[in-house]
Motif scaffolding. Structure first.
Motif, PDB file in Angstrom:
ATOM      1  N   VAL A  23       0.848  -1.195   0.000  1.00  0.00           N
ATOM      2  CA  VAL A  23       0.000   0.000   0.000  1.00  0.00           C
ATOM      3  C   VAL A  23       0.884   1.245   0.000  1.00  0.00           C
ATOM      4  CG1 VAL A  23      -1.622   1.357   1.391  1.00  0.00           C
ATOM      5  CG2 VAL A  23      -1.971  -1.101   1.092  1.00  0.00           C
ATOM      6  N   THR A  72      -9.145  -1.849  -3.070  1.00  0.00           N
ATOM      7  CA  THR A  72      -7.926  -1.104  -3.359  1.00  0.00           C
ATOM      8  C   THR A  72      -7.748  -1.022  -4.871  1.00  0.00           C
ATOM      9  OG1 THR A  72      -6.797  -3.206  -2.923  1.00  0.00           O
ATOM     10  CG2 THR A  72      -6.639  -1.514  -1.234  1.00  0.00           C
ATOM     11  N   THR A 106      -2.202   1.007  -4.389  1.00  0.00           N
ATOM     12  CA  THR A 106      -1.157  -0.001  -4.225  1.00  0.00           C
ATOM     13  C   THR A 106      -0.001   0.189  -5.197  1.00  0.00           C
ATOM     14  OG1 THR A 106      -2.450  -1.497  -5.643  1.00  0.00           O
ATOM     15  CG2 THR A 106      -2.707  -1.728  -3.246  1.00  0.00           C
ATOM     16  N   SER A 133      -6.661  -6.181   1.816  1.00  0.00           N
ATOM     17  CA  SER A 133      -7.783  -5.807   0.964  1.00  0.00           C
ATOM     18  C   SER A 133      -8.472  -7.074   0.478  1.00  0.00           C
ATOM     19  CB  SER A 133      -7.279  -4.994  -0.240  1.00  0.00           C
ATOM     20  OG  SER A 133      -8.301  -4.812  -1.205  1.00  0.00           O
TER      21      SER A 133
END
Length: 469
Positions: free
Chosen positions: A45, A78, A123, A168
């Motif tokens: 991330v 994400t 990401t 996620s």
């Protein structure tokens, strides 16, 4: 309970939220906590959506008011950092775009939000989404949660690592030659590159050229991929490649008037393959005989005549180099990482080579069309080896020395032809790393390959397996 939340798939989370067994706030907090605990090691991330908890609170209030809920209501997702997110950092893995906050969401992001999902984070990726490892000058290198000394792949490597590590439940990646399916295979998750144009590329760099690029879902279950795809597909009035034929996937069993016919192969025509990977492909294919599917080992002569990776390279350098030149014009060389410099230094494809490559691409499309006149799907490997150590540029695979680009040998044919493919984990290497298979289908026949993927998932030795982070 937190582990049950952050390793639950998106479909289950949506159901539990809808039934008031979990609140969107609980789900969001569990994933934010998981990011805090694991991201320092994995570096998947690169930025959080600042309003994620506020959005979760609003989603919880909607549940309590009894409002009509979307199929992904309250579920975090994400997105790879090349995909535009309104007001949220989208920096493309490059110092050139440091601090960039788009005004609008990419179509794919907007559609997941419309389904009720909540953007959690962005990401990591290689610079400009352009390599098979996720490393750049801006946010550094992502690591594989199964083994931090190994890569989670690229270019959607941060996305695959985040999902595999429980940061996620659902994500968006992009795929030019390998980048949704390869990272999924390296981290033991599931993903799909749909038929070219099924999901619009609007709001994703580069705007042009787009004919080999795809955006698609990444998750931990086939049903999540099917659900996400049902929300993502269809034209948006901006991407000229986006399909006019909406494709709906309802999760029901596939009904046919005859047994499905499936071929499997690991070559020739796909480059060298590690024997343990080939064994997993064979095992997956043979497992489908139990449901009454006709399974045969096959070859596709067109792949042997024209090596798809070489065809792709000759076309793509000609098309992509101007996009790199435009993005980096006037910038200091210190702002550019490996692949931007490599692309800008590559010799131009001659016109005659470009024309030859275009004709080869047509032969590949024709060759797959001939194959699919006899079979409903094809099973291959995704990658010729399991996830490798960071920074390796040469590999010996089944006695053949090849460079890192050859890892795309089984994935890039689907970018050249536009065919859909699902990546699904089905085994482990001798070193405990995931090994995946690729299920390839006809144009706009995602339903068939998702059905086959669900059959394989049910008997996969890696079903419900997670890295021990």
């Amino acid at each position: 309970m937190s582990k049950e939340i952050f390793y639950a798939d998106a479909t289950r989370l949506a159901s539990m939220i809808r039934n008031r067994d979990l609140s969107p706030v609980e789900v969001m907090q569990a994933h934010i906590d998981r990011i805090a605990a694991t991201n320092p090691d994995v570096n998947a991330v690169v930025s959080l959506a600042e309003d994620a908890m506020n959005q979760a609170a609003a989603a919880e209030a909607a549940v309590m008011r009894g409002e009509e809920l979307g199929p992904l209501h309250g579920v975090p997702f994400t997105a790879k950092d090349s995909i535009d997110t309104a007001g949220v950092l989208t920096q493309r893995g490059s110092p050139i775009f440091k601090g960039r906050r788009p005004d609008e969401d990419a179509t794919s992001v907007a559609r997941l939000k419309k389904a009720g999902a909540i953007l959690l984070a962005k990401t990591n990726l290689p610079e400009f989404s352009y390599w098979i490892e996720s490393d750049n000058l801006l946010s550094g290198r992502s690591n594989n949660p199964w083994d931090l000394t190994r890569t989670p792949g690229g270019s959607s490597g941060g996305e695959s690592a985040a999902i595999a590590a429980g940061m996620s439940p659902l994500g968006l990646g992009t795929d030019l030659a390998i980048s949704i399916r390869g990272p999924a295979a390296q981290t033991g998750i599931t993903s799909m590159k749909a038929t070219h144009g099924s999901v619009p590329m609007t709001g994703i760099w580069p705007r042009a050229p787009c004919r080999f690029w795809h955006v698609g879902p990444m998750a931990r279950s086939v049903r999540d991929i099917a659900l996400a795809f049902s929300q993502l597909s269809g034209p948006d009035g901006h991407d000229a490649f986006s399909s006019n034929a909406l494709v709906y996937v309802d999760g029901l069993p596939l009904i046919t008037s005859r047994p499905l016919r499936i071929g499997w192969m690991t070559g020739p025509g796909l480059g060298p393959v590690d024997p343990q990977v080939a064994a997993v492909v064979k095992s997956a294919a043979h497992s489908l005989m139990a449901p009454g599917i006709v399974v045969e080992q096959v070859g596709i002569p067109a792949l042997e005549r024209d090596f798809a990776l070489e065809v792709f390279n000759r076309i793509h350098v000609m098309e992509m180099k101007p996009a790199f030149a435009a993005a980096t014009a006037g910038r200091h060389p210190d702002e550019l990482y490996k692949m931007a410099k490599t692309m800008l230094s590559m010799p131009d494809t001659s016109l005659s080579d470009f024309i030859d490559a275009e004709q080869a691409a047509e032969r590949l499309r024709d060759g797959f069309a001939e194959y699919f006149s006899h079979y409903d799907a094809l099973i291959t490997h995704v990658l010729p080896i399991p996830a490798h150590k960071h920074g390796v540029e040469k590999f010996v695979i089944d006695g053949h020395e090849v460079d890192a680009t050859y890892l795309q040998g089984a994935t890039v044919p689907l970018n050249v032809t536009g065919l859909p493919g699902v990546a699904l984990p089905f085994g482990k290497s001798h070193e405990g790393m995931p090994i995946s298979v690729q299920i390839v289908g006809k144009w706009h026949d995602e339903r068939t390959i998702l059905h086959i993927a669900s059959l394989l998932e049910a008997v996969s030795p890696l079903k419900d397996a997670h890295p021990s982070l």
